[in-house]
Design an enzyme around this catalytic site. Sequence first.
Site, PDB file in Angstrom:
ATOM      1  N   ASP A  12       0.813  -1.219   0.000  1.00 19.07           N
ATOM      2  CA  ASP A  12       0.000   0.000   0.000  1.00 19.07           C
ATOM      3  C   ASP A  12       0.845   1.266   0.000  1.00 19.07           C
ATOM      4  O   ASP A  12       2.017   1.261   0.391  1.00 19.07           O
ATOM      5  CB  ASP A  12      -0.883   0.042   1.256  1.00 19.07           C
ATOM      6  CG  ASP A  12      -2.066  -0.892   1.176  1.00 19.07           C
ATOM      7  OD1 ASP A  12      -2.122  -1.723   0.252  1.00 19.07           O
ATOM      8  OD2 ASP A  12      -2.938  -0.805   2.061  1.00 19.07           O
ATOM      9  N   HIS A  51       3.635  -2.506   3.030  1.00 17.17           N
ATOM     10  CA  HIS A  51       3.663  -1.137   2.513  1.00 17.17           C
ATOM     11  C   HIS A  51       4.956  -0.871   1.749  1.00 17.17           C
ATOM     12  O   HIS A  51       6.028  -1.265   2.193  1.00 17.17           O
ATOM     13  CB  HIS A  51       3.545  -0.122   3.650  1.00 17.17           C
ATOM     14  CG  HIS A  51       2.231  -0.152   4.357  1.00 17.17           C
ATOM     15  ND1 HIS A  51       1.923  -1.104   5.317  1.00 17.17           N
ATOM     16  CD2 HIS A  51       1.133   0.637   4.241  1.00 17.17           C
ATOM     17  CE1 HIS A  51       0.684  -0.890   5.759  1.00 17.17           C
ATOM     18  NE2 HIS A  51       0.194   0.164   5.120  1.00 17.17           N
TER      19      HIS A  51
END
Length: 249
Positions: free
Chosen positions: A46, A193
Amino acid sequence: MVGRRVVLVAAVLAAGTLWGSWDTPPVALQVSAGCGRRPTIALTFDDGPNPPYTDRILRVLDVFHARATFFVAGVAVQRAPQDVRREVKSGMAVGTHSDLHAPDYANWSSRAFREDLYRAQRKIAAAAGFSPRLYRPPYGRASGTMRRVLGEEGMTIVGWDVDSRDWDRGTSSEAIVRNVVQSAHPGAIVLLHDGGLGGGNPDRTQTVEALPSIIQGLRRRGYTLVTVPEMTGLPERSGQQRNDVCVAR
């Protein structure tokens, strides 16, 4: 996992028939994992793209011949569209992670949220060459308004059920590996992430360092690393059809 509800394509199609017959707006399907029929796992990243960490993650994935899914934010795509192009060229899947990555989308009106979505889609399409059909809400929070808008746009909300906790500055690379490998199960969607929007840490050195051990640890347990569309049968982009959808909600 006990208690997870398996949703097959027949159920999805049946739900679509009910929406049409009752003349009510569609609500986006929201999933957190594959149904677990096969020993596959989807790593997801992400908040990117985020130079140089997105590039480093792609290099690791390439070395290990592993695929993953990147949920990219419009504001980040605008700064580094070349990383999104490389994700697509490398065989990764790309989904939408909003435009602004605001913390309070759940409180936004349908008009304001739709405008943010459209901005993100335009930026991602310019870089990737297509508009994604998969949407990950920032912080994993999706209101009824968001689900209705995303349903009307033909999109699916993708969450996760394994959290690496790499968003926490205090999580070491060793802990990131443990958090993923020890929680692994068939059909898992793993939260990682490559960026640091919304107040997160943009330095993803620990995630990059953890990734080889994550891949090796999962493979030793018999898992194959695939994209979210490959694992679930959900379409990645406009024009694609759902194919043998197998997800857990």
